[in-house]
Each structure stands twice: as C-alpha cells, then as structure tokens.
Design an enzyme around this catalytic site. Structure first.
Site, mmCIF file in Angstrom:
data_model
loop_
_atom_site.group_PDB
_atom_site.id
_atom_site.type_symbol
_atom_site.label_atom_id
_atom_site.label_comp_id
_atom_site.label_asym_id
_atom_site.label_seq_id
_atom_site.Cartn_x
_atom_site.Cartn_y
_atom_site.Cartn_z
ATOM 1 N N LYS A 21 65.464 56.423 -16.685
ATOM 2 C CA LYS A 21 65.528 55.286 -17.599
ATOM 3 C C LYS A 21 64.163 54.628 -17.775
ATOM 4 O O LYS A 21 63.861 54.073 -18.837
ATOM 5 C CB LYS A 21 66.555 54.279 -17.089
ATOM 6 N N GLU A 68 65.106 44.945 -14.633
ATOM 7 C CA GLU A 68 64.935 44.505 -16.005
ATOM 8 C C GLU A 68 65.685 43.197 -16.212
ATOM 9 O O GLU A 68 66.561 42.841 -15.406
ATOM 10 C CB GLU A 68 65.458 45.561 -16.982
ATOM 11 N N HIS A 115 79.721 47.352 -14.011
ATOM 12 C CA HIS A 115 78.853 48.029 -14.964
ATOM 13 C C HIS A 115 79.380 49.399 -15.367
ATOM 14 O O HIS A 115 78.653 50.213 -15.917
ATOM 15 C CB HIS A 115 77.426 48.153 -14.412
ATOM 16 N N GLU A 170 72.195 53.954 -25.801
ATOM 17 C CA GLU A 170 72.898 52.726 -25.447
ATOM 18 C C GLU A 170 72.002 51.499 -25.619
ATOM 19 O O GLU A 170 70.799 51.546 -25.341
ATOM 20 C CB GLU A 170 73.403 52.802 -24.012
ATOM 21 N N GLU A 213 69.191 52.873 -22.552
ATOM 22 C CA GLU A 213 68.953 54.224 -22.067
ATOM 23 C C GLU A 213 69.529 55.225 -23.053
ATOM 24 O O GLU A 213 70.269 54.874 -23.971
ATOM 25 C CB GLU A 213 69.621 54.429 -20.707
ATOM 26 N N ASN A 264 71.748 58.764 -22.829
ATOM 27 C CA ASN A 264 72.516 59.674 -21.990
ATOM 28 C C ASN A 264 72.529 61.048 -22.644
ATOM 29 O O ASN A 264 73.063 61.217 -23.742
ATOM 30 C CB ASN A 264 73.946 59.163 -21.807
ATOM 31 N N ARG A 294 74.143 63.797 -22.586
ATOM 32 C CA ARG A 294 75.391 64.496 -22.265
ATOM 33 C C ARG A 294 76.505 63.944 -23.141
ATOM 34 O O ARG A 294 76.305 62.994 -23.900
ATOM 35 C CB ARG A 294 75.750 64.282 -20.798
#
Length: 642
Positions: A116, A183, A218, A258, A270, A272, A274
């Site tokens: 990330k 962050e 999360h 995202e 980030e 992903n 997949r």
C-alpha cells in the site's frame, strides 16, 4: 485455451469459481489441507489434491505445493481466488515459470500494488512519517494483505507504540509481512471502490462503484452497487483515478481500487490486485460474470470498447459464524442446515452437515439481492435473511437484518463508523417470548408415542431452555384435546399463558394462537440445541450438574484459539481492574483481547503462551474486591462531577 483449472484457494470462493468453470466447460482441480479433507470445495471439483506437511492455517500459503499439485493433476491454469496467495507476485511468477496460465494480473503489477505504501507513492501520496497530537486520530495499517488484519485506529498518542506492535504481529501472522504504516483516519467517511477489468490489448473498464462502508474491524459486512449518493463529478473522478492506477502498472484482469470518500472528496486507499469478496454485486448490476472474464482475458480475448450498462441495484450481506455482541468472537461447530428463501444469490463454501472450523475465516455465505431500485433490493435481502434457516453456530444474521432496516442505512447516510455508533442497539437481545413454548411442545410430540394423556390430573411437564443468555422454564399438560400450555417463567413482559392456545403441534412444527394472532414455528433439534423458527435455544437438564458450575469471576475463552500473549508481569495474586486486558487469543489470524470481568485479585491463571484452548476453556479467575470496586466507582463519579 484453458481446459483444466486449479483454484489455489478454499471455501466459498473456490466453489464460486468452480461454478463458472462448469458453465465454460473447464475441468476443475481443488487443493486442500488436512483440515479441509471433506470440505465442500474438494467435493465439487473434478479432482482434488492434498497439500501435505504444513499446518492447516499455513497450507494454502505454500505456493510450491500448489504449483506441484497443478502439475500432478494435469491442470494448465491456476486461479488464485482472493486471500492467501492471490496477491503474491512470487507465486504468480512460479505459476508462469511452470508453464501454466496465470488467471490474474501480471506479477509486476501485483508487486507494486501489493504494498500500500508503494501504491500511494505511485499516485503521489505519502504516508505519515512522524505522528503528533495534531495528526490524531490515525490509522495503523498493514502494507500487505487486506481483510482488516493488521489495522488499528489510534486516538491517543500514548497508545501508538502498542498498537503498532499489535498490528505488526497480526500482519506477520496473516501475510508473512510485518510492515505497517500510518495514515490519517478520516471520521465519518464512506468506503467506496471501483471495479476495474482490463485486457491485454489496452482496454480498461471501470465497472461502476460499490459502497462498502458497513464494516467491523475494518472488514466489510454489507456491500452494494452502485454506491448511493455520489455526484456525477465525484464518480467521474473515481473512475479516472482507478483507470489511471491500472494503466500505471499495465494491469490486466479484474481488480479493485478503493477510496475513502469524505466531505465530497475522494482519498485513495489502495488497489487490490484480485477478485474482491463483494464482486457479485457488480456482476448483478452489469449482467456479467467476472470470473468468466478473468478466464477470457487470461486466454487473450479482448474486451469491447465500452463496458455493459448498469441496471438496477444490488446489495450483498456477509453471513459470518461470529457473535457481534461478544466482540465479534468467531464461532465453530456443525452447520446442520443453511437454507435461504427468496430470489437471492447464495455463495457458500458449506453444505448441510459441514463443520465450521477454527483455522480459517468464519465466512459462512454471501447473500445477494438484485432489484430495480435500492429500496427493493435492501428489502428483499433483509426479508430473505430474516426467514433463512441457519442451524448451527451463532451467526451475525440478526445484526445483518437490523442493519439493513436501520434508518441510517435505508436512507443511504451510513459511513464507516456505523457500528461504532449503533452496535449496542443492533445486538440487544430481542427474543421471541413464545419460542421456548414451541420448542417444548415439539419435543413433547417427538418423545411421546401415545400423547401422555392421563385420566386424573397430574403435575405439568417442565422444560428449561437457555435463550439470549437467560433461562426460561415452560410448563405444559397433556389433555383430552391434546397439548396445552400451563405456564412460562423467565420471560420479561410475558405473564403465564393466558390467551395462548395450541392450534397444532408435531415434532417439527408448532402453531400457536396468541390472543387471536397465529404464530407458526418450524422446530429443528440437534443434541441440546433447538431452533424454533429463527430463534436458537439450548435445552437445559432439569437438574443441573454442580460440576458444570464455574467459580464466580471465571474468565472463559470466548472462542477456540491460541494464547499468544499474557499481560506483562501477570501472575496469581495480582490486583486487576475491570476491563483490564489479561490474555490475548489469536483465532482465524485475528487477535482478541480478553479482559478482567471484575476488579479484584487474580486467583488462577491456568494458561500459558502458545497453548491451544477450546471455546469455554478457563483462562483465569478473578475474585472480586467489592469495596475496591465501589471506591473506584465513587472516585470516577467525583472526578466527573462539576
């Protein structure tokens, strides 16, 4: 052309990929750990290969074993699913080097976006290097992996070091990579993502948005497509950033970008690399099969210049074997029955009679509703879940139904803090007052061949049940006309059985008339567990065994797992305060803190780090110090007084 595909995964996602392979005429190969030898995904595949040697929790992370299994089984392609090795660039390279087709993005794209921190730098975003009071609250986040593991919200600077250590340990355990970063944590934000699909000919589709704001720890719980309430300008910005991120790494296949949306602005989180757990909602609104397109892209097929148009709205709920009221503790045991009514999609890795174990994520199923409007989709999903027969370990079903019907969700005003605000109300017990009676009557019908009627009056039959943590006693009689209720104790707001009449009863179904309103209960029993309608009960013995009684202040394991840590310096004789963490358990790659139930003295600590414990195992005993506890209460009141 792909003829035989191995899925390097397990459970629900493996079963889902196999379904598409059947439709495409592709033979399938499953891999399995010893713990999964009888799992549904091994039964659905054409062939299955055992992965030897490693512990169950690590088996699916052994890329060398998976590649060897593909070659042994004669597969010519590998699909990683999600989780485990899905975002492992080294595994993708190993698959290709073995001469197999990799049904996923290029290894270099995985490598860049799997971190990330590197992904953010690619888009010109830098994480916090030094945290000050002015930066709070912040989010500690694992650089690798996902699923909420290795993430911590920090609101006090004094907690930062401990949370960094815990996040590193969790990330190392889950992903084999302990790197974390910090962050800013944006309060009141929404989690919004864009599904992308790219081919090897330069076309990149942005397949709409999804809102995944309802999360616990999360990790997403309820997702929908399209994300409600976005302006056209913001949606265009999300699409542009997602496509830009894909092109920056020459991405191919399916992926997700995202964002956190707050104050009308989008903040990149980030990418992903997949397939996402929530991909079915995108499939529903766009009328396509993302797994089929992953296969086609891997075979070299080109996408059309424009993606298919979105139609209607879709909502997905993740049904977990967990207890939201007990800190989301995962649950294990036999899933005796799973049946969801209505025109909904059910993706699951379990069949009736399968065991939900301790080694893997507690996801039981994903339930998806698609309708012309958001309101219709939400209503259909809530109804299907409410009427579903789910007989086995405790699940989050009631939480899902209540969440879907919460005004904040139905109006589209939810954010990632939804459960922080509403969890207590959403998990408050709402037991059915007549479920114990229905269970007792069905039990009576199942046990008595001749009805139990007597010519002379006698004492009523008595049954005791545990429901929603409270004990209930039911009394009934066999009469000339059949079974009749005689009394109920323990249920608040229900006095006796006046106005309650048995319309019909047998061992599997009971119909009651309560003040003119009929209530029907389908009753299912396995051992001492009983389900009357959707209400779960535990049948209690008439005379409790004293040996089963725990000492006051006993601290029991809320789940099966491994003791990974005991509070520093903790030993028998230590003074502890209510709420003070004493033991840390790890279950399904997540760490759970177990705290002192009362203020007092630790009189027993029978566990050690590394020890495996079952649910209900004794972890510690704290003898309450009543005077000290009262002094603390008085002190807290005085400190808070004006």
């Amino acid at each position: 052309m792909i003829t035989t595909l191995l899925v390097a995964n397990r459970g629900e996602i493996a079963c889902r990929i196999f379904r598409t392979c059947r439709e495409l005429g592709i033979r399938t190969v499953a891999v399995f750990s010893d713990a999964d030898a009888g799992a549904l995904h091994t039964r659905l595949a054409d062939t299955a290969v055992r992965l030897p040697g490693a512990a169950p929790a690590e088996t699916y992370l052994r890329g060398d074993l998976v590649v060897a299994a593909a070659l042994t089984a004669g597969a010519d392609a590998v699909h990683p699913g999600y989780g485990f090795l899905a975002e492992h660039a080294g595994f993708a390279r190993a698959v290709r080097q073995a001469g197999l087709t990799w049904v996923g993005p290029p290894p270099h794209a995985i490598e860049v976006m799997a971190s990330k921190t590197r992904a953010k730098e690619l888009l010109g975003i830098k994480p916090l290097r030094e945290v000050t009071e002015a930066d709070l609250p912040v989010l500690v986040k694992a650089a690798a992996g996902g699923g909420g593991r290795g993430m911590r919200v920090v609101r006090r600077l004094a907690d930062l070091d401990a949370e960094l250590a815990a996040a590193r340990a969790e990330a190392e355990s889950a992903f084999g990579d302990g790197e974390v970063f910090v962050e800013p944590y944006l309060e009141g934000g929404r989690h919004v993502e864009v599904q992308i699909l790219a081919d090897t000919h330069g076309t990149v589709w942005a397949l709409g948005t999804r809102d995944c704001s309802l999360q616990r720890r999360h990790q997403k719980v309820i997702e929908e497509a399209p994300a409600p309430g976005l302006t056209e300008e913001l949606r265009a910005e999300l699409y542009d950033t997602a496509v830009r991120a894909a092109r920056a790494v020459d991405y191919t296949g399916a992926g997700t970008v995202e964002f956190l949306v707050a104050g009308g602005r989008a903040h990149f989180l980030e990418m992903n690399t997949r397939l996402q757990v929530e991909h079915p909602v995108t499939e529903a609104v766009h009328g396509l099969d993302l797994v089929a397109w992953q296969v086609r892209v891997a075979e070299g097929h080109a996408l059309e210049p424009e993606p298919p148009r979105a139609r209607g709205h879709a909502v997905e709920a993740r049904l977990y074997a967990e207890d939201p009221a007990r800190d989301w503790a995962p649950q294990t045991g036999t899933l005796h029955r799973l049946a969801v009514p209505g025109a909904v999609r059910l993706d699951t890795g379990y069949a009736d009679g399968d065991e939900i174990g301790v080694h893997y994520d507690p996801l039981v199923a994903k339930v998806v509703a698609h309708a012309p409007t958001r309101a219709e989709a939400v209503r259909a999903l809530a109804d299907a879940l409410e009427r579903a027969a789910i007989h086995g370990p405790v699940t989050n079903r009631d939480l899902l139904v209540r969440s879907l019907r919460h005004e904040e969700f139905t109006s589209g005003r939810m954010d990632t803090g939804f459960y922080d605000r509403h969890l207590a109300a959403l998990t408050a017990p709402r037991p059915d007052p007549y479920a114990p009676l229905a269970a007792a009557l069905a039990d009576a019908c199942g046990r008595s061949r001749f009805g139990g009627w007597r010519n002379l009056p006698s004492q009523p039959q008595v049954k005791r049940y545990l429901m929603a943590g409270e004990e209930h006693e039911v009394r009934y009689r066999h009469t000339r006309t059949g079974l009749a209720p005689d009394g109920m104790d323990g249920m608040h707001g229900v006095d006796g059985v006046d106005g309650v009449r048995v319309v019909s009863a047998d061992a599997h179904r009971v119909v009651l008339d309560v003040a003119g309103v009929r209530r029907a209960y389908d009753v299912f029993r396995h051992g001492d567990r009983v389900w009357a309608g959707t209400t779960a009960l535990t049948a209690l013995p008439r005379f409790p065994d004293p040996a089963d009684q725990q000492a006051p202040g006993s601290l029991l394991a809320p789940m099966p797992g491994t003791v990974v840590r005991i509070a520093d310096g903790l030993a028998a004789g230590a003074r502890v305060r209510a709420g003070e963490p004493l033991v840390w358990l790890e279950a399904m790659k997540m760490q759970h803190r177990v705290a002192a139930p009362v203020t007092g003295t630790l009189t027993a600590l029978p566990v050690t780090p590394g020890q495996q414990v079952e649910v209900g195992a004794l972890l510690a005993v704290v003898e309450e110090a009543v005077e000290e506890a009262m002094e603390e209460v008085v002190q807290e009141v005085e400190e808070g007084a004006p």
